[in-house]
Design a protein around this motif. Structure first.
Motif, PDB file in Angstrom:
ATOM      1  N   LYS A 177       7.536  -1.779   4.224  1.00 57.35           N
ATOM      2  CA  LYS A 177       8.119  -0.641   4.612  1.00 57.35           C
ATOM      3  C   LYS A 177       7.607   0.529   3.806  1.00 57.35           C
ATOM      4  CE  LYS A 177      12.499  -3.114   5.400  1.00 57.35           C
ATOM      5  NZ  LYS A 177      11.977  -4.295   4.701  1.00 57.35           N
ATOM      6  N   ASN A 178       7.541   1.677   4.232  1.00 58.22           N
ATOM      7  CA  ASN A 178       6.948   2.776   3.541  1.00 58.22           C
ATOM      8  C   ASN A 178       5.708   2.552   3.404  1.00 58.22           C
ATOM      9  OD1 ASN A 178       7.264   5.404   2.495  1.00 58.22           O
ATOM     10  ND2 ASN A 178       7.387   4.656   0.465  1.00 58.22           N
ATOM     11  N   THR A 179       4.980   2.104   4.637  1.00 58.41           N
ATOM     12  CA  THR A 179       3.597   1.900   4.616  1.00 58.41           C
ATOM     13  C   THR A 179       2.684   2.917   4.541  1.00 58.41           C
ATOM     14  OG1 THR A 179       3.671   1.364   6.774  1.00 58.41           O
ATOM     15  CG2 THR A 179       3.863  -0.353   5.501  1.00 58.41           C
ATOM     16  N   ALA A 180       3.047   4.110   4.685  1.00 59.03           N
ATOM     17  CA  ALA A 180       2.183   5.423   4.753  1.00 59.03           C
ATOM     18  C   ALA A 180       1.506   5.765   3.392  1.00 59.03           C
ATOM     19  CB  ALA A 180       3.163   6.588   5.053  1.00 59.03           C
ATOM     20  N   LEU A 181       2.187   5.164   2.162  1.00 56.73           N
ATOM     21  CA  LEU A 181       1.797   5.225   1.021  1.00 56.73           C
ATOM     22  C   LEU A 181       0.300   4.247   0.804  1.00 56.73           C
ATOM     23  CD1 LEU A 181       4.890   5.338  -1.224  1.00 56.73           C
ATOM     24  CD2 LEU A 181       3.124   7.305  -0.968  1.00 56.73           C
ATOM     25  N   LEU A 182       0.168   3.323   1.583  1.00 57.51           N
ATOM     26  CA  LEU A 182      -1.021   2.420   1.759  1.00 57.51           C
ATOM     27  C   LEU A 182      -2.184   3.074   2.143  1.00 57.51           C
ATOM     28  CD1 LEU A 182       0.392  -0.920   2.961  1.00 57.51           C
ATOM     29  CD2 LEU A 182       0.287  -0.204   0.638  1.00 57.51           C
ATOM     30  N   LYS A 183      -2.039   4.229   2.689  1.00 56.64           N
ATOM     31  CA  LYS A 183      -3.532   4.795   3.316  1.00 56.64           C
ATOM     32  C   LYS A 183      -4.265   5.211   2.176  1.00 56.64           C
ATOM     33  CE  LYS A 183      -1.944   4.081   7.492  1.00 56.64           C
ATOM     34  NZ  LYS A 183      -2.495   3.179   8.342  1.00 56.64           N
ATOM     35  N   LEU A 629      10.635  -4.974  -0.215  1.00 55.18           N
ATOM     36  CA  LEU A 629       9.263  -4.936   0.320  1.00 55.18           C
ATOM     37  C   LEU A 629       8.969  -3.308   0.697  1.00 55.18           C
ATOM     38  CD1 LEU A 629       9.048  -8.043   2.450  1.00 55.18           C
ATOM     39  CD2 LEU A 629       8.337  -7.905   0.046  1.00 55.18           C
ATOM     40  N   GLU A 630       9.659  -2.519  -0.047  1.00 55.85           N
ATOM     41  CA  GLU A 630       9.435  -0.986   0.159  1.00 55.85           C
ATOM     42  C   GLU A 630       8.363  -0.459  -0.604  1.00 55.85           C
ATOM     43  OE1 GLU A 630      13.201   1.540   1.460  1.00 55.85           O
ATOM     44  OE2 GLU A 630      13.879  -0.019  -0.079  1.00 55.85           O
ATOM     45  N   ILE A 631       7.257   0.100  -0.293  1.00 50.28           N
ATOM     46  CA  ILE A 631       6.362   0.351  -1.214  1.00 50.28           C
ATOM     47  C   ILE A 631       6.642   1.491  -2.006  1.00 50.28           C
ATOM     48  CG2 ILE A 631       3.890   1.234  -1.551  1.00 50.28           C
ATOM     49  CD1 ILE A 631       4.132  -1.511  -0.238  1.00 50.28           C
ATOM     50  N   LEU A 632       6.514   1.624  -3.315  1.00 42.80           N
ATOM     51  CA  LEU A 632       7.225   2.659  -4.144  1.00 42.80           C
ATOM     52  C   LEU A 632       6.053   3.786  -4.682  1.00 42.80           C
ATOM     53  CD1 LEU A 632       9.062   0.490  -6.660  1.00 42.80           C
ATOM     54  CD2 LEU A 632       9.817   1.654  -4.676  1.00 42.80           C
ATOM     55  N   ASN A 633       4.823   3.382  -4.442  1.00 46.81           N
ATOM     56  CA  ASN A 633       3.945   4.366  -4.723  1.00 46.81           C
ATOM     57  C   ASN A 633       2.614   4.111  -4.201  1.00 46.81           C
ATOM     58  OD1 ASN A 633       2.882   6.673  -6.214  1.00 46.81           O
ATOM     59  ND2 ASN A 633       3.277   5.983  -8.338  1.00 46.81           N
ATOM     60  N   THR A 634       1.648   5.043  -4.265  1.00 43.96           N
ATOM     61  CA  THR A 634       0.229   4.686  -3.667  1.00 43.96           C
ATOM     62  C   THR A 634      -0.340   3.776  -4.528  1.00 43.96           C
ATOM     63  OG1 THR A 634       0.123   6.882  -2.773  1.00 43.96           O
ATOM     64  CG2 THR A 634      -1.739   5.703  -2.983  1.00 43.96           C
ATOM     65  N   PRO A 635      -0.827   2.539  -3.834  1.00 43.48           N
ATOM     66  CA  PRO A 635      -1.803   1.429  -4.700  1.00 43.48           C
ATOM     67  C   PRO A 635      -2.493   2.168  -5.661  1.00 43.48           C
ATOM     68  CG  PRO A 635      -1.250   0.810  -2.464  1.00 43.48           C
ATOM     69  CD  PRO A 635      -0.827   2.140  -2.488  1.00 43.48           C
ATOM     70  N   GLN A 636      -2.918   1.266  -6.730  1.00 41.72           N
ATOM     71  CA  GLN A 636      -3.799   1.782  -7.750  1.00 41.72           C
ATOM     72  C   GLN A 636      -4.953   0.778  -7.963  1.00 41.72           C
ATOM     73  OE1 GLN A 636      -5.278   4.227  -9.460  1.00 41.72           O
ATOM     74  NE2 GLN A 636      -3.545   5.145 -10.137  1.00 41.72           N
ATOM     75  N   GLN A 637      -5.999   1.281  -8.499  1.00 40.06           N
ATOM     76  CA  GLN A 637      -7.101   0.505  -8.590  1.00 40.06           C
ATOM     77  C   GLN A 637      -7.475   0.678 -10.304  1.00 40.06           C
ATOM     78  OE1 GLN A 637      -8.991   1.178  -4.664  1.00 40.06           O
ATOM     79  NE2 GLN A 637      -9.567  -0.933  -5.120  1.00 40.06           N
ATOM     80  N   GLU A 653      10.846   5.675 -11.165  1.00 34.00           N
ATOM     81  CA  GLU A 653      11.539   6.842 -10.474  1.00 34.00           C
ATOM     82  C   GLU A 653      12.179   6.408  -8.981  1.00 34.00           C
ATOM     83  OE1 GLU A 653      10.044  10.542 -10.883  1.00 34.00           O
ATOM     84  OE2 GLU A 653       9.616  10.193 -13.349  1.00 34.00           O
ATOM     85  N   ASN A 654      10.962   6.145  -8.199  1.00 35.78           N
ATOM     86  CA  ASN A 654      11.162   5.842  -6.571  1.00 35.78           C
ATOM     87  C   ASN A 654      12.097   4.520  -6.669  1.00 35.78           C
ATOM     88  OD1 ASN A 654       9.596   7.942  -6.039  1.00 35.78           O
ATOM     89  ND2 ASN A 654       7.899   6.874  -6.063  1.00 35.78           N
ATOM     90  N   PHE A 655      11.971   3.740  -7.571  1.00 32.46           N
ATOM     91  CA  PHE A 655      12.914   2.432  -7.240  1.00 32.46           C
ATOM     92  C   PHE A 655      14.280   3.021  -7.638  1.00 32.46           C
ATOM     93  CE2 PHE A 655      14.931  -0.900  -9.599  1.00 32.46           C
ATOM     94  CZ  PHE A 655      14.876  -1.959  -8.469  1.00 32.46           C
ATOM     95  N   ASN A 656      14.534   3.846  -8.532  1.00 30.56           N
ATOM     96  CA  ASN A 656      15.898   3.975  -8.941  1.00 30.56           C
ATOM     97  C   ASN A 656      16.424   5.047  -7.718  1.00 30.56           C
ATOM     98  OD1 ASN A 656      15.877   2.622 -11.480  1.00 30.56           O
ATOM     99  ND2 ASN A 656      15.132   4.405 -12.506  1.00 30.56           N
ATOM    100  N   LYS A 657      15.686   5.736  -6.959  1.00 33.78           N
ATOM    101  CA  LYS A 657      16.190   6.388  -5.951  1.00 33.78           C
ATOM    102  C   LYS A 657      16.615   5.712  -4.802  1.00 33.78           C
ATOM    103  CE  LYS A 657      13.301  10.632  -6.945  1.00 33.78           C
ATOM    104  NZ  LYS A 657      12.063  11.564  -6.782  1.00 33.78           N
ATOM    105  N   LYS A 658      15.872   4.722  -4.540  1.00 30.22           N
ATOM    106  CA  LYS A 658      16.083   3.891  -3.552  1.00 30.22           C
ATOM    107  C   LYS A 658      17.406   2.873  -3.702  1.00 30.22           C
ATOM    108  CE  LYS A 658      11.510   3.723  -1.577  1.00 30.22           C
ATOM    109  NZ  LYS A 658      11.745   4.615  -0.382  1.00 30.22           N
TER     110      LYS A 658
END
Length: 658
Positions: A177-183, A629-637, A653-658
């Motif tokens: 869920k929230n897969t827009a952050l995967l782009k 399975l909610e994405i919390l931030n844009t993936p990092q490398q 922060e995003n985890f606590n909001k959800k």
């Protein structure tokens, strides 16, 4: 002329890429009944990052536009297409190759084609989509879809899988869920460009080292003098020398092109190649062989007939003759440039950027090799300032030999890590490097000689200084063999095996002694139980940048505390291809193109898991999510400490909001 040449290269690339087995595009289709005789056929496409699918409205004389047709039958199809297909959002961009503004989809495409049924007896509709999807190169799209008018659904020709494979394949795909952050975003593009620049710079340094070898250095004044004296005018001589340099760069770039073809066959293929146990052993053997050549025990040359043929061709004259002169240089200097190029090839294949990094490195190597020929042609008086050939050239070769030998053991260590042999533990590897660099120090200080070394009457200041620096490096390495070292070898992170791969007893086999889980389902269950966010770490035993992140970024006290106390760490090793899954966990997976991949090892499972869910095949790759399975931030490398720490905190922060 430039445009014609670019188009020619593009068509060559297209013809080869069209034969690939894996497309970076995943199709879904459906059918909607509009009336008794009209239906909407809907085609949806998910594109891998940075790939473009061209619209049906792409201008003529540019990349191949999308075409919807009944192309593969001469029979009456019993229906007709009504107008052009409707398209979802498209993008426009000017392309220099075609000198046109192209129209394309990126990330996602939805195409809706209305049809009218003319034959009431027809039950199955077959329709084809033809087109082109491009990144650095292009792949032809040729997809045929079948739809049942009776059931109002797509009909697929399935390759049968057993029930176990179907069940385990379904479990492999996450309901994210929230897969827009995967782009992919512009920040990641900037990091990629920065990485390519770094590889270009390393290739450039390699080219400079190649210039200081006996095979290349003496050719600089000879070649420049040839162009300046044999040409009808000074201006013509300068332009010929510059063209000669351009051809040198082009030749080395061309050597990297086959690896782009491999990279597009399968997004996992370069990672699979680079982490293969036997390939790493092969690289070890090759680099040891190269080192022996640099030490002067034998010469590595390409067949002399090659050089003779190229030399004969260079007498043709004009542009073609200059090209063959450049090719002659590449062939006759192979005994010195080959080992450096071999190291560059091996190093690029084991890094995350794969083919693009190899091209960047080859470009840097070619530019460094070509630069002197252009500069000295422009400023011939500089030739007088060049040092004379002598024993220092052979000394350079021997030093390179020691460096090749040190690098060789990195590849043997990779095989040991991936194969889980437990032989070349961290302290053993560092001990071998201590011996190699101690030998280099003794050589520079005149205590060791090799076959082609001239008698040393007096050591130069620069040679002694370099020898002292090498001995200081040996002293720096020594604490790395201790159980509790006085300092960590952070400057070398990524080269020695990870700190937990030690001859001394360790708390666990996770980075820095952190608690980690090697199975996604196990880690997910713990995250649910403890109500903590997940750090999903796609890593590899032979991944250099993974070790750098762990030893330089994760070791930062603030980052370490966040990882230890705030997150459930799940580390999935995508190159663990020697460790078999339990028999009941092995299965066959049907890929998007219909082909079957056998999932037999942990590496098979986690590499497929990464590509299927995140459309990415590079490591390190970090994903933050919660137990739902909610994405919390844009993936990092691969990144710096501050960026990574801020990224982790934003995830909390995003985890606590959800």
């Amino acid at each position: 002329m430039k445009k014609v040449f670019s188009i020619f290269l593009l068509f060559i690339t297209l013809s080869i890429f069209s034969q690939t087995e894996e497309n970076p595009i995943v199709w879904k289709s459906s059918i909607n009944k509009v009336s008794e005789t009209e239906y909407d056929l809907i085609f949806e496409a998910d594109l891998f990052p940075e790939w473009h699918l061209y619209s049906q409205y792409n201008p003529e004389g540019a990349s191949m536009p999308l075409k919807i047709c009944t192309c593969y039958t001469d029979e009456e199809v019993g229906f007709k297409l009504i107008g052009d297909a409707k398209e979802s959002e498209t993008h426009k961009e000017y392309t220099e190759v075609w000198e046109k503004e192209e129209i394309f989809f990126k990330d996602y495409a939805k195409i809706t084609q209305r049809i009218k049924v003319e034959d009431p007896k027809i039950e199955i509709i077959k329709i084809s989509l033809l087109g082109q999807v491009c990144k650095e190169a292009c792949i032809q799209i040729d997809e045929t879809f079948s739809f049942s008018l009776k059931d109002n659904k797509e009909v697929t020709e399935t390759i049968s899988l057993d029930n176990k494979s179907k069940l385990l394949s379904k479990k492999l795909k996450l309901d994210l869920k929230n897969t827009a952050l995967l782009k992919t975003d512009s920040k990641e593009d900037t990091e990629t460009n920065s990485s390519l620049f770094n590889i270009f710079f390393l290739g450039f340094v390699g080219g400079l080292l190649a210039l200081l070898t006996p095979c290349v250095f003496p050719m600089i004044p000879l070649t420049v003098s040839f162009f300046t004296k044999q040409s009808q005018s000074k201006r013509k001589g300068v332009s010929n020398a510059i063209l000669y340099g351009i051809f040198i760069v082009a030749i080395y770039i061309l050597l990297s092109l086959p690896f782009h073809f491999l990279d597009s066959l399968d997004p996992e293929i370069l990672n699979t190649i680079s982490t293969n146990v036997w390939l790493n052993i092969f690289f070890f053997a090759i680099l040891v062989f190269f080192a022996g050549s640099f030490f002067g025990y034998y010469e590595i040359t390409l067949p002399s007939s090659w050089g003779n043929k190229m030399d004969s061709a260079s007498s043709i004259g004009g542009i073609i003759g200059i090209f063959f002169m450049a090719l002659t240089l590449a062939i006759v200097s192979f005994s010195c440039t080959g080992p450096i190029l071999g190291s560059l090839l091996a190093g690029s294949l084991t890094s995350d950027g794969g083919a693009m990094q190899l091209t960047a490195g080859m470009s840097g190597f070619g530019v460094a090799l070509a630069l002197p020929f252009a500069l000295f042609a422009l400023f011939p008086s500089w030739l007088n300032s060049l040092p004379k050939s002598g024993g220092w050239l052979n000394t350079t070769k021997v030093v390179l030999g020691f460096l090749e030998l040190a690098l060789a053991f990195k590849f043997l260590s990779n095989s040991d890590l991936v194969g889980h042999w437990g032989i070349f533990k961290r302290e053993i590897f560092i001990g071998i490097w201590i011996i190699i660099f101690f030998g280099l120090g003794l050589y520079l200080l005149g205590k060791i000689k090799f076959p082609h070394d001239s008698p040393i009457k007096k050591l130069s200041f620069s040679r002694v200084s370099f020898g002292v620096l090498v001995m200081a490096f040996v002293i720096y390495l020594i604490p790395g063999t201790f159980k509790n070292p006085t300092w960590n070898l952070n400057a070398l992170s990524g080269f020695p095996p990870p700190q937990f791969y030690s001859i001394y007893e360790q708390e666990n086999d996770c980075p820095l002694g952190l608690n980690c889980y090697k199975d996604f389902d196990e880690g997910l269950a713990v995250a649910k139980e403890t109500n903590k966010p997940i750090l999903l770490d796609f890593t590899g035993w032979a991944c250099v940048n993974c070790r750098k992140m762990e030893e330089n970024v994760w070791s930062n006290p603030e980052v370490y505390n966040i990882l230890k106390n705030e997150y459930i760490l799940i580390s999935l090793y995508v190159d663990d291809n020697e460790k078999k899954l339990p028999e009941d966990a092995q299965f066959d997976f049907k890929k998007a193109n219909g082909k079957i991949k056998q999932i037999r090892t942990y590496g098979d499972k986690w590499s497929t898991f990464q590509v299927v869910n995140f459309k990415n095949a590079s490591q390190p790759y970090y994903v933050l999510m919660n137990a739902n399975l909610e994405i919390l931030n844009t993936p990092q490398q691969y990144t710096d400490t501050e960026t990574y720490k801020d990224w982790l905190q934003k995830g909390i922060e995003n985890f606590n909001k959800k």
